[in-house]
Enzyme design. Structure first.
Site, PDB file in Angstrom:
ATOM      1  N   ARG A 112       0.660  -1.391  -0.002  1.00  0.00           N
ATOM      2  CA  ARG A 112      -0.075   0.011  -0.159  1.00  0.00           C
ATOM      3  C   ARG A 112       0.912   1.175  -0.031  1.00  0.00           C
ATOM      4  O   ARG A 112       2.096   1.301   0.448  1.00  0.00           O
ATOM      5  CB  ARG A 112      -0.869  -0.241   1.087  1.00  0.00           C
ATOM      6  N   THR A 385     -10.132  -0.119 -10.197  1.00  0.00           N
ATOM      7  CA  THR A 385      -8.986  -1.221  -9.467  1.00  0.00           C
ATOM      8  C   THR A 385      -8.999  -2.314 -10.489  1.00  0.00           C
ATOM      9  O   THR A 385      -9.775  -2.384 -11.120  1.00  0.00           O
ATOM     10  CB  THR A 385      -9.392  -1.512  -8.154  1.00  0.00           C
ATOM     11  N   THR A 403      -4.103  -1.197  -7.548  1.00  0.00           N
ATOM     12  CA  THR A 403      -5.065   0.136  -7.530  1.00  0.00           C
ATOM     13  C   THR A 403      -4.302   1.180  -7.857  1.00  0.00           C
ATOM     14  O   THR A 403      -3.124   1.518  -7.286  1.00  0.00           O
ATOM     15  CB  THR A 403      -6.114   0.304  -6.783  1.00  0.00           C
ATOM     16  N   ASN A 405      -6.559   4.096  -7.382  1.00  0.00           N
ATOM     17  CA  ASN A 405      -7.587   4.613  -6.789  1.00  0.00           C
ATOM     18  C   ASN A 405      -8.641   4.976  -8.021  1.00  0.00           C
ATOM     19  O   ASN A 405      -9.113   4.016  -8.489  1.00  0.00           O
ATOM     20  CB  ASN A 405      -7.134   5.859  -5.918  1.00  0.00           C
ATOM     21  N   GLU A 424      -4.087   8.183  -4.062  1.00  0.00           N
ATOM     22  CA  GLU A 424      -4.531   7.414  -2.596  1.00  0.00           C
ATOM     23  C   GLU A 424      -4.618   8.284  -1.420  1.00  0.00           C
ATOM     24  O   GLU A 424      -5.116   7.810  -0.461  1.00  0.00           O
ATOM     25  CB  GLU A 424      -3.634   6.333  -2.513  1.00  0.00           C
ATOM     26  N   ASP A 427      -7.813   8.516   0.255  1.00  0.00           N
ATOM     27  CA  ASP A 427      -8.164   7.392   1.012  1.00  0.00           C
ATOM     28  C   ASP A 427      -8.138   7.695   2.433  1.00  0.00           C
ATOM     29  O   ASP A 427      -8.287   6.866   3.414  1.00  0.00           O
ATOM     30  CB  ASP A 427      -7.787   6.018   0.705  1.00  0.00           C
ATOM     31  N   SER A 456      -7.616   0.891   2.943  1.00  0.00           N
ATOM     32  CA  SER A 456      -8.151   0.494   1.636  1.00  0.00           C
ATOM     33  C   SER A 456      -9.122  -0.570   1.920  1.00  0.00           C
ATOM     34  O   SER A 456      -9.444  -1.046   2.991  1.00  0.00           O
ATOM     35  CB  SER A 456      -7.115  -0.429   0.890  1.00  0.00           C
ATOM     36  N   SER A 457     -10.162  -0.552   0.943  1.00  0.00           N
ATOM     37  CA  SER A 457     -11.206  -1.592   0.772  1.00  0.00           C
ATOM     38  C   SER A 457     -10.689  -3.092   0.006  1.00  0.00           C
ATOM     39  O   SER A 457     -11.550  -3.958  -0.012  1.00  0.00           O
ATOM     40  CB  SER A 457     -12.362  -0.920  -0.053  1.00  0.00           C
ATOM     41  N   GLY A 477     -13.980   0.366  -5.629  1.00  0.00           N
ATOM     42  CA  GLY A 477     -14.184   1.132  -4.408  1.00  0.00           C
ATOM     43  C   GLY A 477     -14.608   0.616  -3.261  1.00  0.00           C
ATOM     44  O   GLY A 477     -14.326  -0.587  -2.786  1.00  0.00           O
TER      45      GLY A 477
END
Length: 574
Positions: A112, A385, A403, A405, A424, A427, A456-457, A477
């Site tokens: 990430r 993504t 991703t 984003n 990002e 986020d 993040s998801s 998302g």
């Protein structure tokens, strides 16, 4: 070489192998005899499912050279950076769940992005104190320090068989020699043309002659080829230090950003322990923080374990699922963040006793309003993504969600690198209790700080039962979490990969207090029943493109499917 548009998406799916069950600490756990036997099997074949034909071919090429699933993951991700920049790339980050067959190890790779050390929340505010959506989503201030290059290097060094040069060779060749952009990429560039035109390097790369690439054109990316060559030759140092790092920092700072060479040099991809949860005899292995996805999925499943959904009519089933979603997303907003910066009550959130307490507050015939926090509204996001899955002949597995984003990330290309930077930073909870582009709220747990990873998801997951295995993931998302959850539930209900991928979808994320619904999800009677319970149903057109592979071990039957919402997808058994 050119390929017809009908081959934009390739999903080659061969024989899968089930893995062992895993305990919360990631170590192998005693498993049922069938699952233990499956863990000792090897498929003898390899499988790759990705969102782009070139990426799948790159992975298969690396496997043919003697690489394993992890080498192929490096090849697929790097190639997607070239051919699918609207969704992912080396200017962004990824999260991955890996399964190593030889010792049954499951590991989560956290690549990430992180905030630069000089991050200042004031940069994301308008003079009146409201969120500045432009600086949060466009240009260099919206970009976190990329994690994908370091993550690919980590995977190659610790888990791969081949050199980085071999695994990155297909992406370098495609970037250098060129490819034909597909309709989705051309459409993404066209939709973001005004933003891309704001920065000279972005315009030069994506808007040749002032326009998006034409259908049938060959598009080359020599700058990104050079950047990938440096990574291949020098590993982390090829991106985070030296020539590329200097160009990245110079470009970002010249355009008003705040990156430093130290920000890049200090970046590290990390290994973490996956989250594991049991539900109806299946073990779900999924992403831990800084992904919120695995925690939310586990919490939802723990709540739902108190009900028998199979005996309910559709309206009642949806009611309980939505109420579980609502409560999990509330905790998502309040508690979760970067585990290196935030002490999170994961033992509580993942406890079946906590879930039982939440279950007590769910009424059997009425919706629970989400009015205890301020309402939040946000524009409907794009599904930008990507997710891919790989299984090699030895049974190694890689589930990877990557991703930048939002569509085309920050729209900012760092001159001389070919690297399209992510956006990002949005986020983070840049403004506490104000929604990001996906409508998600955040607290101090997800506030920006230098070196910190944003929440993040992304929810790459593996589902293991006594007789069946599934590998699943999706873009989308904030809807990633609920789409993967619904796919898991349908799989456990015994549905095929085709049925799971084709299922109509719904989504609730606590705030805004609406149930997003895909057209055709509910019949009139179900919609009426849910409305009478107090739900507001809101149509939603955009959903992620899910790829699902299942294996029935008793019948030794593989079932594979790509999302029918993307007509050029292909599920194939070989």
């Amino acid at each position: 070489m050119r390929f017809s548009m009908s081959w934009r998406v390739l999903s080659l799916s061969l024989l899968l192998v089930g893995g062992a069950a895993f305990a919360a600490d990631g170590a192998p756990k005693a498993a049922p005899a069938a699952a233990a036997h499956a863990a000792q099997q090897r498929p003898g074949h390899a499988a790759i499912a990705s969102a782009n034909f070139h990426a799948t071919e790159a992975g298969l090429e690396v496997l043919a050279k003697g690489g394993n699933a992890f080498d192929a993951a490096v090849a697929v991700a790097a190639t997607l950076s070239v051919v699918e920049p609207e969704s992912s790339g080396i200017g962004g980050g990824f999260m991955a769940v890996l399964h190593r067959a030889k010792d049954g190890r499951n590991v989560f790779i956290d690549a990430r992005e992180t905030a630069p050390a000089a991050v200042n929340p004031k940069d994301y505010l308008n003079p009146d104190g409201s969120p500045n959506r432009d600086t949060a989503l466009k240009g260099p201030l919206s970009a976190g320090i990329p994690g994908e290059p370091a993550g690919l290097v980590l995977i190659a060094k610790r888990y791969g068989r081949l050199s980085l040069q071999q695994s990155l060779a297909p992406a370098i060749r495609i970037a250098r020699d060129g490819f034909e952009p597909d309709a989705r990429l051309r459409g993404a560039i066209a939709s973001m043309q005004k933003d891309l035109a704001r920065w000279p390097a972005s315009a030069a790369k994506y808007l040749p002659n002032g326009k998006p690439p034409a259908e049938g054109a060959t598009w080359r990316d020599p700058d990104q080829a050079r950047t990938l060559e440096l990574i291949a030759a020098h590993g982390d140092d090829g991106f985070y230090r030296g020539e590329t790092a200097q160009k990245l920092v110079a470009a970002v700072r010249a355009a008003g950003g705040n990156w430093t060479l130290a920000d890049l040099a200090n970046y590290r991809a990390k290994e973490r322990t996956p989250i594991s949860v049991d539900y109806r005899g299946y073990k779900i292995i999924t992403a831990p923080p800084p992904s919120s996805g695995g925690v939310a999925i586990a919490e939802i499943l723990n709540i739902l374990s108190g009900y028998d959904l199979t005996k309910m009519d559709q309206a009642t089933r949806v009611h309980y699922i939505v109420e579980a979603m609502r409560r999990a997303f509330r905790d998502h907003n309040d508690y979760l963040g970067d585990p290196d910066f935030v002490k999170m009550p994961l033992d509580m959130l993942l406890s079946p006793y906590y879930a039982a307490g939440l279950r007590q507050g769910i009424l059997h015939d009425k919706a629970t309003p989400s009015s205890m926090l301020p309402r939040a509204e946000a524009p409907e996001p794009g599904m930008h993504t990507t997710h891919f899955s790989i299984i090699d002949a030895d049974g190694n597995m890689a589930a990877v969600t990557s991703t930048v984003n939002y569509t085309m990330g920050s729209s900012f290309v760092a001159a001389g690198t070919g690297v399209l930077l992510n956006d990002e930073m949005d986020d983070f909870a840049l403004v506490p209790n104000k929604p990001n582009v996906y409508g998600l709220l955040g607290s101090a747990a997800n506030a920006p700080k230098g070196g910190k990873r944003m929440l993040s998801s992304m929810s790459p997951s593996i589902v293991i039962g006594a007789d069946r295995t599934a590998v699943i993931g999706s873009p989308g998302g904030s809807t990633i979490i609920t789409q993967v959850l619904e796919g898991i539930l349908h799989f456990i209900d015994g549905e095929s990969a085709q049925q799971i991928a084709a299922h109509k979808r719904f989504h609730h994320q606590y705030l805004p207090d609406v149930v997003n619904v895909e057209e055709g999800t509910f019949d009139a009677a179900t919609s009426d029943a849910l409305t009478k319970m107090g739900y507001t149903l809101k149509p939603r057109e955009s959903w992620g493109f899910m790829n699902v592979v299942t294996w029935d071990r008793k019948a030794n039957k593989l079932d594979a499917a790509s999302d029918p919402r993307r007509p050029s997808g292909l599920g194939k058994v070989q």
